[in-house]
Design an enzyme around this catalytic site. Sequence first.
Site, short mmCIF file in Angstrom:
data_model
loop_
_atom_site.label_atom_id
_atom_site.label_comp_id
_atom_site.label_asym_id
_atom_site.label_seq_id
_atom_site.Cartn_x
_atom_site.Cartn_y
_atom_site.Cartn_z
N ARG A 275 0.44 -8.29 11.07
CA ARG A 275 1.64 -7.48 11.31
C ARG A 275 2.89 -8.34 11.19
NH1 ARG A 275 0.00 -3.72 9.46
NH2 ARG A 275 -1.76 -5.06 9.05
N GLN B 225 -9.43 -4.02 7.52
CA GLN B 225 -8.62 -3.46 8.59
C GLN B 225 -9.27 -2.22 9.21
OE1 GLN B 225 -4.24 -3.46 7.95
NE2 GLN B 225 -4.78 -4.17 5.90
N LYS C 167 0.82 -1.21 0.00
CA LYS C 167 0.00 0.00 0.00
C LYS C 167 0.86 1.26 0.00
CE LYS C 167 -1.60 0.76 3.98
NZ LYS C 167 -1.68 1.92 4.88
N THR C 168 1.80 1.32 0.92
CA THR C 168 2.66 2.49 1.01
C THR C 168 3.50 2.64 -0.24
OG1 THR C 168 2.78 2.01 3.36
CG2 THR C 168 4.22 3.72 2.54
N ASP D 60 -4.74 7.98 2.71
CA ASP D 60 -4.29 6.67 3.20
C ASP D 60 -5.31 6.17 4.23
OD1 ASP D 60 -2.69 4.52 3.60
OD2 ASP D 60 -1.25 5.54 4.89
N GLU D 61 -5.38 4.87 4.41
CA GLU D 61 -6.27 4.28 5.43
C GLU D 61 -7.70 4.82 5.31
OE1 GLU D 61 -5.03 1.94 7.11
OE2 GLU D 61 -2.98 2.37 7.77
#
Length: 802
Positions: A631, A272, A49-50, A241-242
């Site tokens: 994670r 998430q 994603k980043t 983002d998010e």
Amino acid sequence: MTDIASSSASVSARRPNEFWISELNGRQWEAVKECDKPLLVIAGAGSGKTRVLTYKIAYLLDHGYRPEEILALTFTNKAAREMNERIGKIVGRERSQGLWSGTFHSLFSQILRMEREAIGMKRDFSIYDASDSRSLIKSIVKEMGLDDKTYKPSRIQGRISAAKNHLLLPQDYAADASIMARDNRDNVGETHRIYAQYFQRCQTAAALDFDDLLLYTYLLFDRHEEIRLKYARRFRYLLVDEYQDTNFAQHSIIAQLTRENHRICVVGDDAQSIYSFRGANIDNILQFHVQYPESVTVKLEQNYRSTQNIVKAANSIIFHNKSQIEKTIFSDNAVGDFIALMPAASDREEAAKVVGTIARLKRKEAVDFDEIAILYRTNAQSRSFEDALRERNLPYRIYGGLSFYQRKEVKDIVAYCRLLNNLDDEEAFKRIVNYPARGIGNTTLQKLFSASREHGVSLWATAYEPDKYGVKLHQGTLNKLDNFCRMILDLRELLSEVGAFDLMLEVIHQTGIKNDLNQEDGPEGESKRENVEELLNSVRAFEQDWLEENGERFVPLTEFLQQSALQTDVDQKDDDTPKITLMTIHAAKGLEFEAVFVTGMEDGLFPGVQARLFPREMEEERRLFYVAVTRAKRFCFLSYAQTRFRYGSLERSEESPFVREIDSRFIREENEMTISTDRVTGTGFKPTLFVAPSEEKGAFPHFRGNERKTPASPRSDTPAAASANSRGRKLSRVSAVCSSVSGSNESNGLSAGIVIRHERFGKGTILAVEGKGDNANALVEFENVGRKKLLLKFAKFKVLES
DNA sequence: ATATCAACCCTTTTT
DNA sequence: GGGTTGATAT
């Protein structure tokens, strides 16, 4: 409305994109290059994603967008910082300078400060943190004579916060029949009056709470079309983002900014979404295609982070949720080890087992401490792990919980600063008017309170001129008040003369705080003094950073206050020695570790008791569990304790239902592991890892453990140099840059008319040069950001033409 | 007005 | 277990 990017591409593309393509998979590349249509990227856990976000910004920069035309919104400062660094690596630091990237809250508070006149706010408004808000609500409840059992401040705070997140002003709240009915049903029918009073009191205090930063930004754009247009035009491309965690207010502001042009890219993962308790609305992401009918959706389904077992286990968890966007996350990585389940008899044993396993991971698998995280549902669980880690002398760092800025001694000093900065700040006033003790007690304060409420003026106003507002006090008390006010005003004189650091030093001396702290002996006093030192260090670090970026003579206090108000624990770095990370699962969102311990897997704790009855809350808890497991890159452990100390007494608990939801093919219990090694492949996790922790004694005889901790401050979160380090720079490097730059610029003999390019502000023409030596400065008219005064000692720029 | 001690809640999660 | 509140003594 979709022409700009492509039309200017040929002109400004400087760099072949083939290099990038090799860095991205097909889907990621698709997401990067789609710049004309609104884009929704559904990014599964660990799917890059980043990477997509950063390459996309780099791509925009290569296709005719200037940095200051791009707005990139994140939820944490950490995420923003990471993004900036990675973009800097791709396109070079200078080309990414000026990018509008940061959290919703920090960027919006900057906009509000710039546009303060439109909303009738003063420049130096205060930002109330959650505890300021709560304390204000508390006093309002008290004043209104309501029962603080039914009107529990935290509960009211929640309702007010929810209202603000839905953009409801007090009058809207009172006018909403369904809300009023709900409040009445819940026996808190007076909430609307508290809200109205709270709103009013924040205004007289010139204070904004966290939710206000969003609410006021919305109102600013809503009521001032020209301002909205200014920003809508300035930000030619918007990235979020998010996105699954945005609330209605955030969603609405994004809509305001993209009303004319739909150049927007949102990235998120519905699986998430873990912030619905804070008003996050999953519909924002689910309805994106309705809001922007021409939008394109790209799904990133390949996980690059974790082993296959971890990914499959995580999939089997989230599979139990009903509502979600259909997607299949897969991994091409090694199969990896089982998820390991570690039962324990007590919370102490749980901690011992976890710590013992960490010691083995370090030794047998060479996993460094900074690649290990202990995650938990609630902050309260951290203690047993802290104890166990300290006992073993393992280095750790706790995030969250009582953050540095929430300690009393730190808050007190900051409160003085806040009051200097904004005399009307009521919460700051209340906090320090009688600290150190100066005989201004509760009765006096009560009189001031009612006077300020009666006349609609700030507490300060009534304290400064008690007569004017009819406050009747003894002569002795009047003198004390007068002394206090004079001291504050004297300190205030310094605001325009010295920087934040010097000012804070003055505060500590003049107010008697230093004296007070020096008198406290024992470890507690020692720890308090240390914390004050740390506070001063962090101010100094902030100054270094700030002076370098903004050419000014000194750092106005207000700058420090603003950033510290929005700084969270996760944003702080202490030193470089690798440490084990302890944090809540919420705080771990967006992070990754080689080894992750998800602890407290107990029914009633995770999921919490309150969630068990409500399917929707259970689904959120399950997503939280999903976040926790994903994670992990290589090793994932789940632990639980059969007994645990809660509220001071021992309680029995059962294994969390979530554990059984994991497909049994991917999980093994600790003792099973020692027998069934047949499925263990990939990274070669040795079954010998699981041995009773007692055998681990002295695993690290040479290791130098945690720094000594006083009982009063057992945490290892020191924010020294928080700000400077937070940008990924070291002090030494800063000074090196400064000296070299100042040397070159001064010898260049700058004068009016010379055109320069500043690292951050871009191209500009020098209007005037004045001052000598360290104070030499230049007035520059920049193309994009207007006039700025640069202090040549710190300014980073190069001369384009003279 | 302040200092001290007993009783009292409690715990989600955070910008 | 811990932090905050309330009553009481000084």
